[in-house]
Design a protein around this motif. Structure first.
Motif, mmCIF file in Angstrom:
data_model
loop_
_atom_site.group_PDB
_atom_site.id
_atom_site.type_symbol
_atom_site.label_atom_id
_atom_site.label_comp_id
_atom_site.label_asym_id
_atom_site.label_seq_id
_atom_site.Cartn_x
_atom_site.Cartn_y
_atom_site.Cartn_z
ATOM 1 N N VAL A 43 0.876 -1.161 0.000
ATOM 2 C CA VAL A 43 0.000 0.000 0.000
ATOM 3 C C VAL A 43 0.922 1.221 0.000
ATOM 4 C CG1 VAL A 43 -0.353 -0.353 2.488
ATOM 5 C CG2 VAL A 43 -1.796 1.256 1.292
ATOM 6 N N LYS A 45 1.371 5.103 0.642
ATOM 7 C CA LYS A 45 0.701 6.060 1.518
ATOM 8 C C LYS A 45 1.424 7.398 1.626
ATOM 9 C CE LYS A 45 -1.317 4.107 5.016
ATOM 10 N NZ LYS A 45 -1.522 3.472 6.344
ATOM 11 N N GLY A 52 -7.145 11.831 7.114
ATOM 12 C CA GLY A 52 -8.037 11.776 5.961
ATOM 13 C C GLY A 52 -7.305 11.641 4.641
ATOM 14 N N ARG A 53 -6.134 11.015 4.675
ATOM 15 C CA ARG A 53 -5.374 10.870 3.435
ATOM 16 C C ARG A 53 -6.060 9.890 2.496
ATOM 17 N NH1 ARG A 53 -0.394 8.537 6.041
ATOM 18 N NH2 ARG A 53 -2.140 7.632 7.175
ATOM 19 N N GLY A 54 -6.665 8.859 3.086
ATOM 20 C CA GLY A 54 -7.369 7.863 2.288
ATOM 21 C C GLY A 54 -8.418 8.508 1.399
ATOM 22 N N VAL A 59 -3.856 7.277 -0.275
ATOM 23 C CA VAL A 59 -3.552 5.896 0.147
ATOM 24 C C VAL A 59 -4.047 4.964 -0.958
ATOM 25 C CG1 VAL A 59 -4.005 4.079 1.849
ATOM 26 C CG2 VAL A 59 -3.822 6.459 2.608
ATOM 27 N N LEU A 61 -3.663 0.975 -2.923
ATOM 28 C CA LEU A 61 -3.121 -0.384 -2.943
ATOM 29 C C LEU A 61 -2.437 -0.632 -4.290
ATOM 30 C CD1 LEU A 61 -6.137 -2.359 -1.407
ATOM 31 C CD2 LEU A 61 -4.014 -1.706 -0.265
ATOM 32 N N GLN A 93 1.030 -5.001 2.156
ATOM 33 C CA GLN A 93 -0.423 -5.036 2.369
ATOM 34 C C GLN A 93 -0.774 -5.984 3.503
ATOM 35 O OE1 GLN A 93 -3.041 -5.987 -0.968
ATOM 36 N NE2 GLN A 93 -1.923 -4.498 -2.223
ATOM 37 N N ALA A 94 -1.791 -5.576 4.281
ATOM 38 C CA ALA A 94 -2.303 -6.486 5.297
ATOM 39 C C ALA A 94 -2.937 -7.654 4.561
ATOM 40 C CB ALA A 94 -3.333 -5.768 6.144
ATOM 41 N N ILE A 97 -8.425 -7.500 5.412
ATOM 42 C CA ILE A 97 -8.817 -6.769 6.626
ATOM 43 C C ILE A 97 -10.237 -7.188 6.994
ATOM 44 C CG2 ILE A 97 -9.362 -4.497 7.572
ATOM 45 C CD1 ILE A 97 -7.035 -3.339 6.059
ATOM 46 N N GLU A 100 -11.870 -3.013 11.371
ATOM 47 C CA GLU A 100 -11.031 -1.854 11.652
ATOM 48 C C GLU A 100 -11.448 -1.275 13.000
ATOM 49 O OE1 GLU A 100 -10.506 0.934 8.457
ATOM 50 O OE2 GLU A 100 -10.061 -0.640 6.999
ATOM 51 N N ASN A 192 -5.383 4.203 13.988
ATOM 52 C CA ASN A 192 -6.698 4.213 13.342
ATOM 53 C C ASN A 192 -6.565 3.942 11.849
ATOM 54 O OD1 ASN A 192 -9.439 4.471 12.976
ATOM 55 N ND2 ASN A 192 -9.364 6.682 12.754
ATOM 56 N N PRO A 193 -6.730 2.717 11.460
ATOM 57 C CA PRO A 193 -7.251 1.588 12.206
ATOM 58 C C PRO A 193 -6.194 0.612 12.731
ATOM 59 C CG PRO A 193 -7.315 1.083 9.868
ATOM 60 C CD PRO A 193 -6.666 2.428 10.016
ATOM 61 N N ASP A 206 -2.198 2.171 10.634
ATOM 62 C CA ASP A 206 -1.983 3.617 10.591
ATOM 63 C C ASP A 206 -1.436 4.031 11.952
ATOM 64 O OD1 ASP A 206 -1.926 6.245 9.790
ATOM 65 O OD2 ASP A 206 -4.087 6.577 9.893
HETATM 66 P P1 GDP Z 1 -5.906 8.004 6.739
HETATM 67 O O1 GDP Z 1 -6.986 8.073 5.736
HETATM 68 O O2 GDP Z 1 -5.018 9.218 6.640
HETATM 69 O O3 GDP Z 1 -6.397 7.808 8.125
HETATM 70 O O4 GDP Z 1 -4.956 6.764 6.345
HETATM 71 P P2 GDP Z 1 -5.003 5.216 6.791
HETATM 72 O O5 GDP Z 1 -3.633 4.766 6.967
HETATM 73 O O6 GDP Z 1 -5.887 5.033 7.963
HETATM 74 O O7 GDP Z 1 -5.603 4.481 5.531
HETATM 75 C C1 GDP Z 1 -6.936 4.673 5.135
HETATM 76 C C2 GDP Z 1 -7.601 3.348 4.880
HETATM 77 O O8 GDP Z 1 -6.875 2.623 3.920
HETATM 78 C C3 GDP Z 1 -7.658 2.419 6.091
HETATM 79 O O9 GDP Z 1 -8.735 2.704 6.942
HETATM 80 C C4 GDP Z 1 -7.774 1.064 5.442
HETATM 81 O O10 GDP Z 1 -9.130 0.794 5.151
HETATM 82 C C5 GDP Z 1 -7.022 1.243 4.129
HETATM 83 N N1 GDP Z 1 -5.709 0.581 4.244
HETATM 84 C C6 GDP Z 1 -4.590 1.058 4.830
HETATM 85 N N2 GDP Z 1 -3.607 0.147 4.800
HETATM 86 C C7 GDP Z 1 -4.119 -0.965 4.188
HETATM 87 C C8 GDP Z 1 -3.619 -2.266 3.851
HETATM 88 O O11 GDP Z 1 -2.480 -2.632 4.121
HETATM 89 N N3 GDP Z 1 -4.468 -3.098 3.222
HETATM 90 C C9 GDP Z 1 -5.756 -2.744 2.914
HETATM 91 N N4 GDP Z 1 -6.531 -3.602 2.286
HETATM 92 N N5 GDP Z 1 -6.251 -1.554 3.211
HETATM 93 C C10 GDP Z 1 -5.461 -0.669 3.843
#
Ligand code: GDP
Ligand code: MN
Length: 385
Positions: A43, A45, A52-54, A59, A61, A93-94, A97, A100, A192-193, A206
């Protein structure tokens, strides 16, 4: 001071919190190389000091080195809520999932204790969860002499519906997160998460961490982690000048000496229906240069429609403050209305220095606040027309 996700997660890992394998890249080619080393499923990032980067597209994959390189190319240089992306974290990657979870250790100022906060509704904006469904947030306070107790993590785990077989690991993660929080003088450590992976294991995907600025002198390793490039220009300048400056959302700029008086000033502005644009403490014994920098910082905020200067001179001298105000006004052209209240040491001399300047004066703080609120309202109306 806030840390980047990759920095926070590395510190978490030092305390036994499981994190994905990964590394940081500042070019697409590096992203490709790291992805190769991680066997291809990663992933990508954005590393910026905001959440709120997602949702913002920061963020993504990737299932191959080509894809990771392409995502890195797209994400590097992106603007997320005013922060430019200079680095990306490439994490393995996890393996799926399943759930969360939200988990944090932070200071509860009301109770003057560290507090564990958890929720089954992780992944999303926790403020929104707290706002709409507060019953979904489970908390427990930590007695510093006792640390995290087993009954506390059992209680939280059961309340958030965590499968029984993960309770032991959950306890280790919470206790590790608290150790990380405590030993690094953090005011917040947040995951989170925290996910339950497809393999049924808990993992922090995260990480967020805020370090108490006042502790940085005894945390040299953390002080070096400061990302100067990410710091807003005004905050950097304030820090280097020794001014305590925090930007807020209102339209009345405040320049005050002393943190307590600064807070009181903001409260009184609110009381009279106004909204402070910042917290600014020029500190004790400020010289004209610092005052000038403070005023320049305030005036550089386009939201500011009036300025309130409230100085109660003790060590700080009214004439120095007045000189600083004139110094700032000689470099910044502005028609923002200003209200000044000078009291205490050399207030009279200060007022004489300012006699020719275009600013309203006030005797008391409440008088000053009312005048500033009125001036801001008038300016806001004029700006609308
Ligand atoms: P944020 O949006 O800034 O809080 O960034 P996060 O690191 O929390 O990533 C946002 C979302 O991306 C997470 O809530 C997950 O649903 C997804 N995500 C992050 N890492 C992975 C991963 O390794 N695998 C999968 N499938 N989803 C991920
Ligand atoms: Mn997150």
């Amino acid at each position: 001071m806030n840390l980047h996700e990759y920095q926070a997660k590395r510190l978490f890992a030092e305390h036994g919190v499981p994190i994905p394998q990964g590394d940081v890249a500042s070019t697409p080619a590096e992203a490709r190389q790291i992805t190769r080393e991680l066997d291809g499923k990663v992933v990508v990032k954005a590393q910026v000091l905001t959440g709120g980067r997602g949702k913002a597209g920061g963020v993504k994959l990737a299932n191959s080195a080509d894809e990771a390189e392409a995502h890195a190319k797209q994400i590097l240089g992106m603007d997320i809520k005013g922060f430019k992306v200079r680095r990306v974290l490439i994490d393995k990657q996890a393996p799926g999932i399943d759930q969360e979870i939200y988990l944090a250790v932070l200071i509860d100022r009301g109770r003057r204790l560290p507090m564990i906060m958890a929720s089954a509704s992780g992944g999303m904006d926790i403020e929104e969860v707290a706002d709409k469904t507060p019953e979904k947030i489970i908390t427990a306070h930590i007695e510093p002499q006792l640390g995290v107790r087993g009954y506390q993590t059992t209680y939280i785990a059961s309340q958030i519906g965590l499968p029984r077989e993960l309770w032991r690991d959950f306890h280790k993660i919470v206790a590790g997160l608290y150790e990380c929080f405590k030993s690094n003088d953090a005011s917040l450590t947040e995951i989170n998460p925290l996910v339950i992976t497809g393999e049924g294991k808990l993992m922090a995907v995260d990480g967020k961490m805020t370090i108490d600025d006042n502790a940085l002198s005894r945390q040299p390793r953390l002080a070096e982690m400061r990302d100067v490039a990410e710091e807003p220009e005004a905050e950097r300048e304030a820090r280097l000048t020794g001014i305590n400056f925090i930007k807020l959302d209102g339209n009345i700029g405040c320049m005050v000496n002393g943190a307590g008086l600064a807070m009181t000033t903001m409260d009184i502005i609110k009381l009279f229906g106004g909204d402070p644009a910042n917290f600014l403490d020029i500190g004790g014994g400020a010289k004209a240069d610092q005052v000038a920098t403070g005023l320049r910082l305030i005036l550089s905020d386009p939201n500011v429609e009036a300025v309130l200067i409230n100085i109660f001179g003790g060590i700080t001298r009214g004439d120095e403050v007045a000189k600083g105000i004139l110094q700032a006004l000689s470099v910044v052209q502005t028609n923002v209305p200003m209200v000044v209240r000078l009291a205490g040491t050399n207030a009279k001399e200060g007022r004489e220095i300012l006699a020719g300047a275009a600013m309203e004066t006030a005797e008391t703080l409440s008088d000053a606040a009312q005048k500033a609120v009125a001036a801001a309202a008038k300016a806001a109306k004029a700006n609308q027309e």
